[in-house]
Design an enzyme around this catalytic site. Structure first.
Site, PDB file in Angstrom:
ATOM      1  N   SER A 223       0.855  -1.191   0.000  1.00 46.91           N
ATOM      2  CA  SER A 223       0.000   0.000   0.000  1.00 46.91           C
ATOM      3  C   SER A 223       0.884   1.232   0.000  1.00 46.91           C
ATOM      4  O   SER A 223       2.008   1.198   0.508  1.00 46.91           O
ATOM      5  CB  SER A 223      -0.859   0.024   1.260  1.00 46.91           C
ATOM      6  N   ASP A 224       0.387   2.321  -0.554  1.00 48.43           N
ATOM      7  CA  ASP A 224       1.037   3.596  -0.266  1.00 48.43           C
ATOM      8  C   ASP A 224       0.854   3.840   1.235  1.00 48.43           C
ATOM      9  O   ASP A 224       0.018   3.205   1.890  1.00 48.43           O
ATOM     10  CB  ASP A 224       0.452   4.739  -1.116  1.00 48.43           C
ATOM     11  N   TRP A 225       1.650   4.749   1.780  1.00 49.82           N
ATOM     12  CA  TRP A 225       1.727   4.924   3.243  1.00 49.82           C
ATOM     13  C   TRP A 225       0.380   5.392   3.824  1.00 49.82           C
ATOM     14  O   TRP A 225      -0.084   6.475   3.508  1.00 49.82           O
ATOM     15  CB  TRP A 225       2.869   5.877   3.565  1.00 49.82           C
TER      16      TRP A 225
END
Ligand code: BGC
Length: 832
Positions: A223-225
């Site tokens: 996932s992106d952060w």
């Protein structure tokens, strides 16, 4: 490593052990798991360098030119070499996987991360991305292609629902990902924050249907952060790793996911597949016992970055003033806000702390020119961190500051001697303590005035700050988050509080900044702040007048204008494409005073240049990385060729450009296929400089184009009719071979990017007027002719229709030339 070995390692783990691996251990690392022979695997941003786990001046990183600059080289070999350089940096810094490249498209220059993406064109983006990934991964370091998909702007990026028709999604936005998965076998993909067609990307069906099922991707999806926000939907989608961690702090998996598996709501086989992908990545980077990491080859970093900078600079206009003669050149007036402070990178997660930067002024001085400097006008919108020569350690010795750390009970638990005044603790406070253990910070330094005047002293950050000068309190205030601010905006442009302080020349003042860590909304993982200082300067009127007088009195004026990392950044989009402040006026007035004016544009993305026709030369240099000033001197003096060609259309105005503003949470890509030059062609608009444009220091003639030639290897003729055969080439090798003969008609060795665009007269399908179909780099001596072979891939003749790729049989036109607006040679090919 054998697949069976990986599977047997998964089988050894309990459900709890497996689920623990599916969320990061901290901000930048995965959990180790001795039960599977897995060590801690470290991830790090990002496209412009390898930051490592520390985000400050103590752990510097080679700062490469911005991705727009890399793409402006149009040179896959050079970009692959940059990938190797980054792998070398990654290993030096204990990093296994780089969070790059960013292959979202330049849908519009308003996009905040435009500088961080390669191009508006999917083919150029794909070629650069493939080369970047190969350079990294062949040297044993993982790449992460991001952000999958349609994260082409920043506004409301956490929630925006991007509506894009299927054909546009396939032909434009997915195309670079497809090439990088299929041709470079990338090891990791980052799922974006946004939604596409109603599904947030960490839960999107596209992860499975396209990545897994259609492209046969065997790597990891992270996932992106903080982009993952559900237990079951994200777990059932093909999301493998939630970042950052730990789950107890950031969620959403951890115990909730174990529970969902136990209750039968998520199949354990899905968990096993995710763990398998994590172990596969670890095996590839040398993170599993029994496999040793590949050692990247050594590299001469300054040399590589200097040459890459020069190869990326686009000489957009030159009336013959450039190159400047080294001998006999009189005084050079170096003017402009970006001349003295090198702007080498854009803002957000792509920032690194370079070991040094060479500003344009440094570069021209070092080249031995007779240089006089005048800033001209302010280009920065925010006051930056205090720095040498004004910032000194409390004992007055070297540049820098001292930080002291205090526990909740008020006891001092640590101290750091620092070289700067920017402080970011993203994952606790290193060996000094966890976020819970550190309650207060005290930063001490001396500010010494170089000249008499009013200095603005202050802080940027979040939470409570108390600032003292020589023991007297200047303020005690809590700086609050702007409601709705994105985390990146919060980091790059937090609230700022400044106080004027009058100092005499040479006067020193002892400064102390106290910060209550637990008052910061970021206290869960650390805090960030910087001590700011604006030094005295004249008014813009005074500075512009001084610069104009200097230009009138010099032989040549080099005006360096541009943006900063605060203007072009992750976390927000630009609302104006104009140069900040009064820079346009500065250029106009200098050009009126000196006909020998070169304007150097130091920005990651296009800015409007309303005076471009009134100056002798315009050189577009992007964010040039740490060697920027050296590369600039090389190009201005003709020691290197300005090798760049525009990877994106340079607009003359903001008119007609796609919007980044969602409407009711929805951003519809109404322009469909028509972004960049495709849109200009359709609307009959004329940009300032067209896609692909750029001049060198020599001239070229385009002499002939031949279809079905023997140039490229392998000679692929499978698409040609009649008589075409279908050899078993991999998809990227199937296509039509064309050869273009060009001749260097000038008097010095030079470089040309030969570009081929396809078009389809009388098509039954709606299409752009033309699209980039192939290109090649040619270097040649004066008078030398080169017949360069270019393979036009099968995909360049296809379009997406009814759920698949189609080929409209018949005659396509291939046009070759030096830019999208200069295509002197054409040929027809009939494909079947
Ligand atoms: C960015 C990513 C980056 C991540 C980690 C996010 O805000 O969108 O590109 O890799 O942070 O820093």
């Amino acid at each position: 490593m054998e697949e069976a070995d990986l599977r047997s390692r998964v089988a050894r783990l309990s459900l709890e052990q497996k689920v623990r691996l599916l969320t990061g251990a901290d901000f930048w690392a995965l959990y180790p798991e001795p039960g599977a022979g897995l060590r801690r695997v470290v991830l790090s941003d990002g496209p412009a360098g390898v930051r490592g786990e520390t985000w400050d001046e103590r752990d510097t990183s080679a700062n490469i030119p911005s991705p727009t600059a890399l793409a402006a080289t149009w040179d896959a070999e050079r970009v692959e070499a940059i990938g190797r350089l980054l792998a070398h940096e990654a290993r030096r810094k204990g990093v296994d996987v780089l969070l790059a490249p960013t292959v979202n498209l330049h849908r519009t220059p308003f996009g905040g991360r435009h500088f961080e993406c390669f191009s508006e064109d999917p083919l150029l983006t794909a070629r650069m991305g493939v080369a970047y990934v190969r350079g990294l991964q062949n040297s044993g370091v993982g790449a992460t292609v991001k952000h999958f998909v349609a994260n082409d702007s920043e506004t409301e990026r956490m929630t925006v629902d991007v509506r894009v028709d299927e054909r546009t999604l396939r032909e434009l936005y997915l195309a670079p990902f497809e090439a990088i998965v299929l041709q470079a076998s990338v090891w990791s993909v980052m799922a974006a924050y946004n939604q596409v067609d109603g599904s947030t990307m960490t839960e999107s069906p596209l992860l499975r249907t396209i990545l897994h099922d259609e492209w046969g991707y065997d790597g990891l999806v992270m996932s992106d952060w903080t982009a993952a926000r559900s237990v079951e939907p994200a777990a059932r989608a093909a999301l493998d790793l939630v970042m950052p961690g730990p789950a107890e702090r950031f969620g959403p998996w951890g115990d909730a996911l174990t529970e969902a598996v136990r209750a039968g709501r998520v199949d354990e086989a899905l968990i096993d597949d995710k763990v398998l992908r994590i172990l596969r990545l670890a095996a590839r980077v040398g993170g599993l016992d029994g496999v040793s990491p590949v050692s990247p080859p050594p590299v001469d970093i300054p040399r590589e970055l200097r040459a890459t900078g020069a190869a990326s600079f686009v000489l957009a206009r030159n009336d013959g003033l450039l190159p400047l003669p080294r001998t006999g050149l009189g005084r050079v007036a170096v003017i402009g806000p970006n001349a003295e402070v090198a702007r080498t990178l854009g803002g957000g997660s792509a920032t690194v702390f370079p070991p040094y930067t060479i500003s344009p002024l440094d570069g021209l001085r070092e080249a031995g020119l007779d240089v006089t400097f005048a800033p001209g006008a302010l280009g920065h919108l925010r006051t930056s961190a205090a720095r040498a020569p004004w910032l000194l350690r409390p004992d007055g010795t070297g540049p820098g500051s001292e930080v002291r750390f205090f526990s909740p009970s008020g006891e001092q638990v640590g101290a750091e001697q620092r070289d700067g005044a920017v402080f970011r603790w993203m994952s606790g406070f290193g060996s000094i303590g966890t976020p819970e253990q550190i309650a207060r910070l005290e930063i001490s330094c001396v500010i010494r005035a170089t000249e008499a005047g009013v200095y603005q002293l202050g802080v940027s950050g979040l939470g409570r700050f108390r600032l003292l000068a020589d023991g007297a309190e200047l303020f005690d205030e809590t700086l609050a988050l702007r409601p709705g601010a994105d985390i990146a905006e919060t980091l790059m442009a937090p609230p700022q509080r400044l106080v004027p302080v009058s100092l005499g020349a040479g006067q020193s003042v002892a400064v102390r900044l106290e910060h209550d860590v637990h008052s910061s909304p970021m206290a869960g993982f650390g805090t960030f702040l910087q001590l700011d200082l604006e030094v005295p300067h004249g008014t813009d009127d005074e500075e512009i007048a001084a610069a104009v007088a200097l230009a009138a009195d010099s032989e040549v004026a080099v005006v360096v204008v541009g943006t900063t990392a605060e203007v072009e950044s992750e976390g927000f989009d630009r609302t104006s494409l104009a140069l900040p402040g009064r820079q346009d006026e500065l250029v106009r007035r200098v050009a009126a005073a000196s006909p020998r004016t070169v304007v150097v544009v130091n920005s990651g993305a296009p800015v409007l240049l309303p005076w471009a026709g009134d100056v002798a030369a315009v050189l577009l240099t992007w964010f040039g990385g740490q060697e920027f000033g050296h590369a600039l001197a090389d190009v201005l003096l003709g020691e290197a060729e300005p090798g760049g060609r525009l990877p994106t259309t340079w607009p003359a105005s903001a008119e007609g450009l796609p919007s980044t503003r969602p409407d009711g949470g929805v951003l519809t890509y109404t322009e469909g296929l028509f972004i960049g030059y495709r849109g200009y062609d359709r609307d009959g608009r004329v940009p300032l400089f067209p896609f692909g444009h750029g001049q060198g220091y020599t001239t070229w003639s385009y002499d002939s184009i031949t279809v079905d030639c023997d140039g490229p290897e392998p000679a692929a003729v499978s698409l040609l009719a009649p008589g075409g055969t279908t050899p078993p080439f991999p998809p990227d090798k199937r296509g039509v071979a064309v050869c273009v003969e060009v001749r260097n008609t000038g008097s010095r060795r030079g470089r040309e990017i030969v570009q081929v665009y396809a078009s389809r007269p009388d098509s039954a399908v709606e299409r752009p007027a033309k699209w980039l179909a192939g290109f090649a780099v040619v270097d040649a001596d004066p008078g030398e002719a080169v017949n360069v072979g270019i393979l036009i891939p099968e995909r360049s003749f296809q379009h997406w229709s009814d759920g698949g790729w189609s080929l409209e049989a018949g005659a396509f036109t291939l046009a070759a030339g030096s830019s999208s607006a200069s295509l002197p040679l054409t040929a027809s090919v009939t494909v079947k």
